[in-house]
Design a protein around this motif. Structure first.
Motif, PDB file in Angstrom:
ATOM      1  N   SER A  64       0.135 -14.090   5.696  1.00  0.00           N
ATOM      2  CA  SER A  64       0.099 -14.457   4.285  1.00  0.00           C
ATOM      3  C   SER A  64      -0.403 -15.878   4.032  1.00  0.00           C
ATOM      4  O   SER A  64      -1.165 -16.117   3.104  1.00  0.00           O
ATOM      5  N   ASP A  65       0.009 -16.831   4.874  1.00  0.00           N
ATOM      6  CA  ASP A  65      -0.458 -18.204   4.649  1.00  0.00           C
ATOM      7  C   ASP A  65      -1.958 -18.321   4.888  1.00  0.00           C
ATOM      8  O   ASP A  65      -2.626 -19.173   4.304  1.00  0.00           O
ATOM      9  N   ARG A  66      -2.525 -17.436   5.704  1.00  0.00           N
ATOM     10  CA  ARG A  66      -3.976 -17.448   5.953  1.00  0.00           C
ATOM     11  C   ARG A  66      -4.719 -16.583   4.940  1.00  0.00           C
ATOM     12  O   ARG A  66      -5.810 -16.937   4.519  1.00  0.00           O
ATOM     13  N   THR A  67      -4.147 -15.438   4.538  1.00  0.00           N
ATOM     14  CA  THR A  67      -4.820 -14.610   3.522  1.00  0.00           C
ATOM     15  C   THR A  67      -4.889 -15.350   2.191  1.00  0.00           C
ATOM     16  O   THR A  67      -5.804 -15.123   1.404  1.00  0.00           O
ATOM     17  N   ALA A  68      -3.933 -16.266   1.967  1.00  0.00           N
ATOM     18  CA  ALA A  68      -3.919 -17.052   0.725  1.00  0.00           C
ATOM     19  C   ALA A  68      -5.190 -17.859   0.556  1.00  0.00           C
ATOM     20  O   ALA A  68      -5.608 -18.141  -0.566  1.00  0.00           O
ATOM     21  N   ARG A  69      -5.849 -18.220   1.640  1.00  0.00           N
ATOM     22  CA  ARG A  69      -7.052 -19.050   1.577  1.00  0.00           C
ATOM     23  C   ARG A  69      -8.262 -18.296   1.042  1.00  0.00           C
ATOM     24  O   ARG A  69      -9.210 -18.909   0.574  1.00  0.00           O
ATOM     25  N   TRP A  70      -8.248 -16.937   1.129  1.00  0.00           N
ATOM     26  CA  TRP A  70      -9.475 -16.222   0.754  1.00  0.00           C
ATOM     27  C   TRP A  70      -9.259 -15.041  -0.188  1.00  0.00           C
ATOM     28  O   TRP A  70     -10.159 -14.674  -0.931  1.00  0.00           O
ATOM     29  N   ILE A  71      -8.096 -14.389  -0.163  1.00  0.00           N
ATOM     30  CA  ILE A  71      -7.892 -13.238  -1.054  1.00  0.00           C
ATOM     31  C   ILE A  71      -6.594 -13.335  -1.842  1.00  0.00           C
ATOM     32  O   ILE A  71      -6.565 -13.035  -3.019  1.00  0.00           O
ATOM     33  N   GLY A  72      -5.526 -13.728  -1.190  1.00  0.00           N
ATOM     34  CA  GLY A  72      -4.248 -13.832  -1.882  1.00  0.00           C
ATOM     35  C   GLY A  72      -3.087 -13.797  -0.919  1.00  0.00           C
ATOM     36  O   GLY A  72      -3.257 -13.630   0.282  1.00  0.00           O
ATOM     37  N   THR A  73      -1.908 -13.949  -1.468  1.00  0.00           N
ATOM     38  CA  THR A  73      -0.693 -13.935  -0.663  1.00  0.00           C
ATOM     39  C   THR A  73      -0.046 -12.557  -0.720  1.00  0.00           C
ATOM     40  O   THR A  73      -0.354 -11.756  -1.594  1.00  0.00           O
ATOM     41  N   TRP A  74       0.831 -12.312   0.214  1.00  0.00           N
ATOM     42  CA  TRP A  74       1.570 -11.049   0.193  1.00  0.00           C
ATOM     43  C   TRP A  74       2.998 -11.301   0.660  1.00  0.00           C
ATOM     44  O   TRP A  74       3.279 -12.256   1.368  1.00  0.00           O
ATOM     45  N   THR A  75       3.872 -10.410   0.211  1.00  0.00           N
ATOM     46  CA  THR A  75       5.267 -10.451   0.640  1.00  0.00           C
ATOM     47  C   THR A  75       5.679  -9.042   1.025  1.00  0.00           C
ATOM     48  O   THR A  75       5.088  -8.062   0.555  1.00  0.00           O
ATOM     49  N   GLY A  76       6.701  -8.952   1.866  1.00  0.00           N
ATOM     50  CA  GLY A  76       7.218  -7.647   2.269  1.00  0.00           C
ATOM     51  C   GLY A  76       7.275  -7.524   3.775  1.00  0.00           C
ATOM     52  O   GLY A  76       6.946  -8.453   4.514  1.00  0.00           O
ATOM     53  N   GLU A  77       7.691  -6.382   4.205  1.00  0.00           N
ATOM     54  CA  GLU A  77       7.861  -6.086   5.627  1.00  0.00           C
ATOM     55  C   GLU A  77       6.638  -5.334   6.135  1.00  0.00           C
ATOM     56  O   GLU A  77       6.278  -4.288   5.596  1.00  0.00           O
ATOM     57  N   THR A  78       5.984  -5.872   7.163  1.00  0.00           N
ATOM     58  CA  THR A  78       4.805  -5.208   7.709  1.00  0.00           C
ATOM     59  C   THR A  78       5.213  -4.032   8.591  1.00  0.00           C
ATOM     60  O   THR A  78       6.343  -3.935   9.035  1.00  0.00           O
ATOM     61  N   GLY A  79       4.278  -3.158   8.831  1.00  0.00           N
ATOM     62  CA  GLY A  79       4.498  -1.989   9.670  1.00  0.00           C
ATOM     63  C   GLY A  79       3.917  -0.756   9.010  1.00  0.00           C
ATOM     64  O   GLY A  79       3.826  -0.677   7.775  1.00  0.00           O
ATOM     65  N   ILE A  80       3.530   0.190   9.814  1.00  0.00           N
ATOM     66  CA  ILE A  80       2.924   1.424   9.309  1.00  0.00           C
ATOM     67  C   ILE A  80       3.898   2.132   8.375  1.00  0.00           C
ATOM     68  O   ILE A  80       5.072   2.301   8.690  1.00  0.00           O
ATOM     69  N   GLY A  81       3.400   2.499   7.196  1.00  0.00           N
ATOM     70  CA  GLY A  81       4.206   3.182   6.193  1.00  0.00           C
ATOM     71  C   GLY A  81       4.921   2.237   5.238  1.00  0.00           C
ATOM     72  O   GLY A  81       5.458   2.679   4.224  1.00  0.00           O
ATOM     73  N   ASN A  82       4.950   0.952   5.558  1.00  0.00           N
ATOM     74  CA  ASN A  82       5.634  -0.013   4.696  1.00  0.00           C
ATOM     75  C   ASN A  82       4.724  -0.455   3.553  1.00  0.00           C
ATOM     76  O   ASN A  82       3.501  -0.381   3.650  1.00  0.00           O
ATOM     77  N   THR A  83       5.350  -0.935   2.500  1.00  0.00           N
ATOM     78  CA  THR A  83       4.634  -1.433   1.327  1.00  0.00           C
ATOM     79  C   THR A  83       4.812  -2.933   1.237  1.00  0.00           C
ATOM     80  O   THR A  83       5.938  -3.434   1.332  1.00  0.00           O
ATOM     81  N   ILE A  84       3.690  -3.640   1.079  1.00  0.00           N
ATOM     82  CA  ILE A  84       3.731  -5.069   0.811  1.00  0.00           C
ATOM     83  C   ILE A  84       3.273  -5.278  -0.630  1.00  0.00           C
ATOM     84  O   ILE A  84       2.655  -4.389  -1.221  1.00  0.00           O
ATOM     85  N   MET A  85       3.587  -6.426  -1.193  1.00  0.00           N
ATOM     86  CA  MET A  85       3.121  -6.776  -2.540  1.00  0.00           C
ATOM     87  C   MET A  85       2.037  -7.836  -2.393  1.00  0.00           C
ATOM     88  O   MET A  85       2.292  -8.922  -1.866  1.00  0.00           O
ATOM     89  N   LEU A  86       0.822  -7.494  -2.836  1.00  0.00           N
ATOM     90  CA  LEU A  86      -0.338  -8.368  -2.698  1.00  0.00           C
ATOM     91  C   LEU A  86      -0.644  -9.036  -4.034  1.00  0.00           C
ATOM     92  O   LEU A  86      -0.797  -8.354  -5.052  1.00  0.00           O
ATOM     93  N   SER A  87      -0.718 -10.361  -4.013  1.00  0.00           N
ATOM     94  CA  SER A  87      -1.101 -11.137  -5.196  1.00  0.00           C
ATOM     95  C   SER A  87      -2.486 -11.721  -4.933  1.00  0.00           C
ATOM     96  O   SER A  87      -2.638 -12.624  -4.109  1.00  0.00           O
TER      97      SER A  87
END
Length: 150
Positions: free
Chosen positions: A28-51
């Motif tokens: 998330s701290d790296r995706t923030a530099r180019w697309i946005g931040t995310w929160t949540g639990e990673t893993g197949i089938g899991n849902t994250i919240m992308l801003s």
């Protein structure tokens, strides 16, 4: 009846090692530099919240992780309010000292005009390249995708 799938396919080569590109795609701290931040639990089938921070007024949206094979493949379903699910897939392949990123967006409807969506993905992948290089990321207002340059 024509069941042909409509897809956007883009390829980028980055001089960075695959592990670094993977980190820029998934931390998330790296995706923030180019697309946005995310929160949540990673893993197949899991849902994250992308801003998506590059889009003014964008609300956090759910993204379901369909595949995750570090550092080679990530596939997600992006949920946009009032639209069908966007299926995106990112495949990384080592290439010399660098990495090739193959990006696929499977369009939810074959009748959609993909030109603006493709411009958006070019924009984000160019921002990823700039972030990896430690350079300023392009702004949407002044952005011209490589395929549209004269």
């Amino acid at each position: 009846m024509d069941n042909k799938e409509t897809r956007i396919e883009l390829r980028r080569e980055y001089p960075d090692p695959i592990e670094d590109v993977w980190s820029a795609l998934t931390e998330s701290d790296r995706t923030a530099r180019w697309i946005g931040t995310w929160t949540g639990e990673t893993g197949i089938g899991n849902t994250i919240m992308l801003s998506m921070t590059a889009e003014e007024g964008s609300e956090p949206a759910p993204a379901v992780i369909r595949e995750c094979d570090p550092p080679k493949r990530l596939a997600m379903d992006l949920h946009n309010t009032g639209e069908p699910i966007w299926q995106v897939e990112l495949t990384l392949t080592p290439h010399g000292d660098g990495t090739v990123l193959d990006f696929v967006h499977r369009m939810p409807r074959p009748d959609w005009d993909t030109s603006d969506i493709a411009k958006g993905w070019h924009f984000y992948l160019d921002r990823l390249g700039a972030a990896l290089a430690g350079e300023p990321v392009p702004a949407w207002e002044t952005y011209t995708p490589p395929t549209l340059e004269a």
